[in-house]
Design a protein around this motif. Structure first.
Motif, PDB file in Angstrom:
ATOM      1  N   ILE A 197     -10.823  -3.872  12.764  1.00 52.10           N
ATOM      2  CA  ILE A 197      -9.857  -3.273  13.693  1.00 52.10           C
ATOM      3  C   ILE A 197      -9.025  -4.415  14.267  1.00 52.10           C
ATOM      4  O   ILE A 197      -9.565  -5.319  14.915  1.00 52.10           O
ATOM      5  N   LEU A 198      -7.731  -4.371  14.017  1.00 49.57           N
ATOM      6  CA  LEU A 198      -6.833  -5.435  14.470  1.00 49.57           C
ATOM      7  C   LEU A 198      -6.106  -4.991  15.733  1.00 49.57           C
ATOM      8  O   LEU A 198      -5.414  -3.975  15.743  1.00 49.57           O
ATOM      9  N   VAL A 199      -6.267  -5.758  16.805  1.00 51.97           N
ATOM     10  CA  VAL A 199      -5.581  -5.505  18.071  1.00 51.97           C
ATOM     11  C   VAL A 199      -4.519  -6.582  18.246  1.00 51.97           C
ATOM     12  O   VAL A 199      -4.821  -7.774  18.245  1.00 51.97           O
ATOM     13  N   CYS A 200      -3.268  -6.170  18.402  1.00 51.06           N
ATOM     14  CA  CYS A 200      -2.168  -7.128  18.534  1.00 51.06           C
ATOM     15  C   CYS A 200      -1.641  -7.135  19.962  1.00 51.06           C
ATOM     16  O   CYS A 200      -1.131  -6.124  20.455  1.00 51.06           O
ATOM     17  N   PRO A 229      -8.986  -0.519   7.204  1.00 48.93           N
ATOM     18  CA  PRO A 229      -8.716  -1.164   8.488  1.00 48.93           C
ATOM     19  C   PRO A 229      -7.848  -0.298   9.398  1.00 48.93           C
ATOM     20  O   PRO A 229      -7.120   0.587   8.948  1.00 48.93           O
ATOM     21  N   VAL A 230      -7.917  -0.610  10.682  1.00 52.81           N
ATOM     22  CA  VAL A 230      -7.143   0.074  11.719  1.00 52.81           C
ATOM     23  C   VAL A 230      -6.352  -0.965  12.496  1.00 52.81           C
ATOM     24  O   VAL A 230      -6.842  -2.073  12.731  1.00 52.81           O
ATOM     25  N   ILE A 231      -5.126  -0.623  12.899  1.00 54.88           N
ATOM     26  CA  ILE A 231      -4.360  -1.516  13.759  1.00 54.88           C
ATOM     27  C   ILE A 231      -4.086  -0.848  15.102  1.00 54.88           C
ATOM     28  O   ILE A 231      -3.921   0.371  15.179  1.00 54.88           O
ATOM     29  N   ILE A 232      -4.058  -1.672  16.142  1.00 57.16           N
ATOM     30  CA  ILE A 232      -3.725  -1.235  17.499  1.00 57.16           C
ATOM     31  C   ILE A 232      -2.677  -2.211  18.012  1.00 57.16           C
ATOM     32  O   ILE A 232      -2.956  -3.405  18.148  1.00 57.16           O
ATOM     33  N   ASN A 233      -1.472  -1.726  18.281  1.00 55.30           N
ATOM     34  CA  ASN A 233      -0.424  -2.597  18.797  1.00 55.30           C
ATOM     35  C   ASN A 233      -0.034  -2.170  20.200  1.00 55.30           C
ATOM     36  O   ASN A 233       0.555  -1.116  20.409  1.00 55.30           O
ATOM     37  N   ALA A 256      -5.788   3.997   9.925  1.00 54.51           N
ATOM     38  CA  ALA A 256      -5.245   4.634  11.116  1.00 54.51           C
ATOM     39  C   ALA A 256      -4.524   3.587  11.945  1.00 54.51           C
ATOM     40  O   ALA A 256      -4.641   2.382  11.701  1.00 54.51           O
ATOM     41  N   ALA A 257      -3.775   4.066  12.947  1.00 47.53           N
ATOM     42  CA  ALA A 257      -3.058   3.156  13.833  1.00 47.53           C
ATOM     43  C   ALA A 257      -2.953   3.781  15.217  1.00 47.53           C
ATOM     44  O   ALA A 257      -2.749   4.988  15.355  1.00 47.53           O
ATOM     45  N   SER A 258      -3.092   2.931  16.243  1.00 51.56           N
ATOM     46  CA  SER A 258      -2.761   3.296  17.616  1.00 51.56           C
ATOM     47  C   SER A 258      -1.565   2.446  18.019  1.00 51.56           C
ATOM     48  O   SER A 258      -1.616   1.212  17.933  1.00 51.56           O
TER      49      SER A 258
END
Length: 321
Positions: A197-200, A229-233, A256-258
């Motif tokens: 899970i990538l948090v930017c 993988p999931v990204i959260i920006n 998925a993405a948030s």
């Protein structure tokens, strides 16, 4: 001679950014200092020593010849930095506990949302389907945080306390107890290869524009119970290539993405993000900070500055943050 005027220049339509609300808060904390909400035709520009701003239009601050300090009322200063006419005075960014706590809440909420399979569970609820899936423990996932400033470090610590494996990446070297930290171009691929899970939370600079792109997504780790993988920006909209996000979601490069921020805000009604089943949207409110806390922060900074002290959280204009 009276105290220099504090001018408020606020361009925002959200309830929390109501100009009149901000004016009332600054009036309360600034004592006998005159606080003026712009535009004000009766104001002599020469009287303005301080400006507290949110999304000013290019050139709006250039008319104040005696300006001493600019206070940006949000964390991101990219819009200000793009103004070539910006006066050459200290530019101070907001760094208050309230903002940090709210961003930490947002990051933890959305990491947990994907970890606990909420998209699937809400779909099951709508379809009246009782079909629980296996739920893994937090330690089965590695959360990678891009941007290890005050916000990123606080989020990293909170996620680690919940049992997630947490790593971080930043442009320059950082050290956070209990968090494996990578830095620079040489450390980016190693960081991505471990991240589920990538948090930017990066600032937007010429170097970070569209850093969230297809090439980066392809390097994220796929060996976790999430499947993809999931990204959260929650950083800035300009960090993400939105066409690449949509393509990556379509072919399962991303699961998925948030997204809290967008290249165009408000997000146009025509955007595919609104109805995308793999996307969770929020309206750039991840770290909406209480006007009371920010107005007190600005008032304290002005008092310290006028007493000969140093300003805190001054932006390095060469780095852009």
């Amino acid at each position: 001679m009276g105290k220099g005027v504090l001018a408020l220049l606020i361009n925002g339509g959200a309830e929390n950014w109501s100009p009149s609300r901000w004016k009332a808060r600054f009036d309360e904390v600034c004592g006998d200092r005159r606080v003026v909400l712009l535009p004000d035709p009766a104001l002599d520009p020469a009287d303005v020593h301080y400006a507290a701003v949110w999304k000013p239009k290019p050139g709006e601050l250039a008319t104040f010849g005696n300006l001493r300090v600019i206070f940006n009322l949000g964390a991101g200063v990219d819009a200000l930095m793009a103004d070539r006419s910006l006066p050459d005075v200290p530019l101070v960014r907001v760094a208050v506990d309230d903002l940090t706590d709210r961003m930490t809440e947002y990051v933890v909420l959305h990491v947990l949302l994907h970890h606990r399979q909420e998209l699937y569970l809400r779909e099951s609820q709508r379809e009246k389907r009782w079909a629980p899936k296996y739920q893994w423990a937090a330690g089965a996932l590695t959360v990678g945080i891009m941007g290890l400033g005050t916000l990123g470090a606080a989020s990293a610590r909170a996620l680690r306390a919940l049992g997630f494996r947490v790593i971080g990446w930043s442009r320059s070297e950082k050290q956070i107890d209990g968090i494996a930290c990578f830095h620079g171009a040489d450390g980016l691929d190693a960081f991505l290869r471990q991240t589920n899970i990538l948090v930017c939370l990066l600032p937007l600079t010429p170097d970070t524009r569209h850093v969230l792109n297809r090439d980066l997504f392809a390097k994220l780790n796929r060996e976790s119970p999430l499947g993809a993988p999931v990204i959260i920006n929650a950083g800035r909209g300009g960090l993400q290539n939105e066409a690449d996000i949509l393509h990556a979601l379509k072919d399962d490069t991303l699961g998925a993405a948030s997204l809290d921020v967008y290249e165009t805000e408000p997000l146009p009604a025509s955007s595919p993000f609104w109805s995308h089943p793999k996307v969770v949207l929020t309206p750039h409110n991840a770290a909406d900070t209480d006007a009371d806390e920010i107005s007190k922060y600005v008032a304290r900074q002005i008092a310290r500055f006028e007493a000969g002290g140093e300003l805190e959280n001054v932006v390095d204009r060469k780095r852009g943050y």
